[in-house]
Design a protein around this motif. Structure first.
Motif, PDB file in Angstrom:
ATOM      1  N   HIS A  66     -33.573-146.806 -42.493  1.00 30.53           N
ATOM      2  CA  HIS A  66     -33.815-145.951 -41.324  1.00 30.53           C
ATOM      3  C   HIS A  66     -34.709-144.766 -41.685  1.00 30.53           C
ATOM      4  N   LEU A  67     -34.393-144.094 -42.777  1.00 30.95           N
ATOM      5  CA  LEU A  67     -35.152-142.901 -43.141  1.00 30.95           C
ATOM      6  C   LEU A  67     -36.571-143.232 -43.590  1.00 30.95           C
ATOM      7  N   ASP A  68     -36.755-144.362 -44.243  1.00 30.53           N
ATOM      8  CA  ASP A  68     -38.112-144.799 -44.581  1.00 30.53           C
ATOM      9  C   ASP A  68     -38.906-145.111 -43.319  1.00 30.53           C
ATOM     10  N   ALA A  69     -38.235-145.744 -42.348  1.00 33.17           N
ATOM     11  CA  ALA A  69     -38.914-146.117 -41.108  1.00 33.17           C
ATOM     12  C   ALA A  69     -39.346-144.886 -40.313  1.00 33.17           C
ATOM     13  N   VAL A  70     -38.465-143.890 -40.214  1.00 33.33           N
ATOM     14  CA  VAL A  70     -38.817-142.692 -39.453  1.00 33.33           C
ATOM     15  C   VAL A  70     -39.960-141.947 -40.139  1.00 33.33           C
ATOM     16  N   TRP A  71     -39.954-141.924 -41.466  1.00 34.63           N
ATOM     17  CA  TRP A  71     -41.027-141.240 -42.192  1.00 34.63           C
ATOM     18  C   TRP A  71     -42.368-141.944 -41.988  1.00 34.63           C
ATOM     19  N   GLU A  72     -42.373-143.247 -42.143  1.00 36.86           N
ATOM     20  CA  GLU A  72     -43.605-144.013 -41.971  1.00 36.86           C
ATOM     21  C   GLU A  72     -44.145-143.876 -40.549  1.00 36.86           C
ATOM     22  N   ALA A  73     -43.244-143.913 -39.575  1.00 35.26           N
ATOM     23  CA  ALA A  73     -43.670-143.790 -38.179  1.00 35.26           C
ATOM     24  C   ALA A  73     -44.242-142.407 -37.899  1.00 35.26           C
ATOM     25  N   PHE A 120     -26.103-140.576 -52.431  1.00 37.62           N
ATOM     26  CA  PHE A 120     -26.210-139.373 -51.597  1.00 37.62           C
ATOM     27  C   PHE A 120     -27.461-138.579 -51.960  1.00 37.62           C
ATOM     28  N   ALA A 121     -27.716-138.450 -53.251  1.00 35.76           N
ATOM     29  CA  ALA A 121     -28.887-137.686 -53.696  1.00 35.76           C
ATOM     30  C   ALA A 121     -30.187-138.315 -53.198  1.00 35.76           C
ATOM     31  N   VAL A 122     -30.269-139.630 -53.234  1.00 36.16           N
ATOM     32  CA  VAL A 122     -31.477-140.316 -52.748  1.00 36.16           C
ATOM     33  C   VAL A 122     -31.648-140.100 -51.252  1.00 36.16           C
ATOM     34  N   ILE A 123     -30.580-140.277 -50.492  1.00 32.69           N
ATOM     35  CA  ILE A 123     -30.660-140.132 -49.038  1.00 32.69           C
ATOM     36  C   ILE A 123     -30.968-138.696 -48.652  1.00 32.69           C
ATOM     37  N   GLU A 124     -30.362-137.739 -49.332  1.00 28.04           N
ATOM     38  CA  GLU A 124     -30.675-136.336 -49.067  1.00 28.04           C
ATOM     39  C   GLU A 124     -32.143-136.039 -49.320  1.00 28.04           C
ATOM     40  N   GLY A 125     -32.699-136.658 -50.361  1.00 25.32           N
ATOM     41  CA  GLY A 125     -34.120-136.475 -50.642  1.00 25.32           C
ATOM     42  C   GLY A 125     -34.999-137.020 -49.534  1.00 25.32           C
ATOM     43  N   LEU A 126     -34.638-138.178 -48.995  1.00 27.52           N
ATOM     44  CA  LEU A 126     -35.414-138.778 -47.912  1.00 27.52           C
ATOM     45  C   LEU A 126     -35.283-137.961 -46.627  1.00 27.52           C
ATOM     46  N   ARG A 127     -34.094-137.471 -46.354  1.00 27.31           N
ATOM     47  CA  ARG A 127     -33.904-136.590 -45.195  1.00 27.31           C
ATOM     48  C   ARG A 127     -34.719-135.310 -45.361  1.00 27.31           C
ATOM     49  N   GLY A 128     -34.699-134.769 -46.585  1.00 29.89           N
ATOM     50  CA  GLY A 128     -35.425-133.540 -46.846  1.00 29.89           C
ATOM     51  C   GLY A 128     -36.923-133.697 -46.668  1.00 29.89           C
ATOM     52  N   ARG A 129     -37.442-134.869 -47.002  1.00 31.15           N
ATOM     53  CA  ARG A 129     -38.872-135.141 -46.829  1.00 31.15           C
ATOM     54  C   ARG A 129     -39.281-134.987 -45.366  1.00 31.15           C
ATOM     55  N   TYR A 130     -38.470-135.534 -44.477  1.00 26.99           N
ATOM     56  CA  TYR A 130     -38.761-135.475 -43.039  1.00 26.99           C
ATOM     57  C   TYR A 130     -38.550-134.057 -42.505  1.00 26.99           C
ATOM     58  N   GLU A 131     -37.485-133.412 -42.945  1.00 25.28           N
ATOM     59  CA  GLU A 131     -37.218-132.045 -42.501  1.00 25.28           C
ATOM     60  C   GLU A 131     -38.320-131.095 -42.964  1.00 25.28           C
ATOM     61  N   THR A 132     -38.839-131.333 -44.171  1.00 28.23           N
ATOM     62  CA  THR A 132     -39.907-130.487 -44.694  1.00 28.23           C
ATOM     63  C   THR A 132     -41.195-130.654 -43.889  1.00 28.23           C
ATOM     64  N   ALA A 133     -41.422-131.860 -43.368  1.00 27.66           N
ATOM     65  CA  ALA A 133     -42.606-132.075 -42.530  1.00 27.66           C
ATOM     66  C   ALA A 133     -42.559-131.169 -41.308  1.00 27.66           C
ATOM     67  N   LEU A 134     -41.375-131.041 -40.703  1.00 28.27           N
ATOM     68  CA  LEU A 134     -41.242-130.133 -39.562  1.00 28.27           C
ATOM     69  C   LEU A 134     -41.358-128.686 -40.021  1.00 28.27           C
ATOM     70  N   GLU A 135     -40.737-128.350 -41.133  1.00 27.91           N
ATOM     71  CA  GLU A 135     -40.816-126.971 -41.609  1.00 27.91           C
ATOM     72  C   GLU A 135     -42.262-126.569 -41.894  1.00 27.91           C
ATOM     73  N   ASP A 136     -43.060-127.489 -42.409  1.00 25.37           N
ATOM     74  CA  ASP A 136     -44.475-127.189 -42.664  1.00 25.37           C
ATOM     75  C   ASP A 136     -45.213-126.853 -41.369  1.00 25.37           C
ATOM     76  N   ILE A 137     -44.873-127.557 -40.289  1.00 29.21           N
ATOM     77  CA  ILE A 137     -45.466-127.249 -38.981  1.00 29.21           C
ATOM     78  C   ILE A 137     -45.079-125.836 -38.568  1.00 29.21           C
ATOM     79  N   LEU A 138     -43.809-125.496 -38.748  1.00 31.48           N
ATOM     80  CA  LEU A 138     -43.323-124.165 -38.354  1.00 31.48           C
ATOM     81  C   LEU A 138     -43.953-123.074 -39.215  1.00 31.48           C
ATOM     82  N   LYS A 139     -44.143-123.345 -40.491  1.00 30.85           N
ATOM     83  CA  LYS A 139     -44.807-122.365 -41.373  1.00 30.85           C
ATOM     84  C   LYS A 139     -46.244-122.132 -40.926  1.00 30.85           C
TER      85      LYS A 139
END
Length: 199
Positions: A66-73, A120-139
């Motif tokens: 799921h997290l790979d799919a959302v990132w790629e999309a 958990f560490a792997v999934i948190e990393g994938l979630r963080g990748r997507y969250e950081t994309a939004l944070e970069d927009i906000l920055k």
């Protein structure tokens, strides 16, 4: 163990993942046994181990998929440019993508507690990748003066939580269609970061 005639990895594997997704979302990871998943698919319980080592691996694979799919999309969707337009695009994308996958979204957020530490560490990393994309927009928006945000990370988490929450209440055929909901939420996401002057 010999694979049953007519049982092919490219068919049975996805069927197992689909069944596990439905059952984990409906009944919870802890309540669902491998035997229950096998019964749903229509194979012997032992046959599942031809496709996945154990139930933990199955949960991890579903979350990662799921997290790979959302990132790629999102990578395909993001055109860069003006942070205001990008935030609106992100909000619409997030709602559109996640409304099509409510079971996967539920598992990705609610079953984190059942992951073993390494997974958990792997999934948190994938979630963080997507969250950081939004944070970069906000920055970017804060740097240009378009957004008034004291803490971009907190704002990113709050916006994602707001957008993801749609999957818990939205029902097809209701008062508002998906496009309407996405439009309204995009406006709310912008309103949350623009400050009182509406810069």
């Amino acid at each position: 163990m010999a694979r049953k005639t007519g049982s092919h990895a490219e068919i049975t594997g996805p069927r197992i993942r689909a069944a596990a997704l439905r059952l984990f979302a409906a009944e919870g990871f802890a309540a669902v046994s491998m035997r229950r998943i096998a019964a749903e698919v229509g194979v012997q319980a032992g046959a599942l181990y031809l496709y996945t080592p154990d139930k933990q691996s199955l949960l991890f694979e579903l979350m990662k998929e799921h997290l790979d799919a959302v990132w790629e999309a999102w990578q395909a969707e993001d055109e860069g440019g003006d942070p205001v337009a990008r935030l609106e695009r992100f909000a619409r994308f997030h709602i559109r993508f996640h409304l099509e996958r409510p079971e996967a979204v539920f598992i990705a957020y609610m079953e984190l507690r059942n992951l073993e530490p390494e997974n958990f560490a792997v999934i948190e990393g994938l979630r963080g990748r997507y969250e950081t994309a939004l944070e970069d927009i906000l920055k970017d928006g804060r740097e240009t003066g378009a957004f008034d945000i004291p803490d971009t990370k907190l704002a990113a988490m709050a916006i994602i939580a707001m957008l993801t929450g749609v999957t818990t209440w939205y029902r097809e055929g209701g008062r508002l269609g998906r496009a309407d909901v996405a439009e309204i939420y995009a406006g709310m996401a912008l309103g949350a970061v623009r400050g009182r002057t509406g810069a």
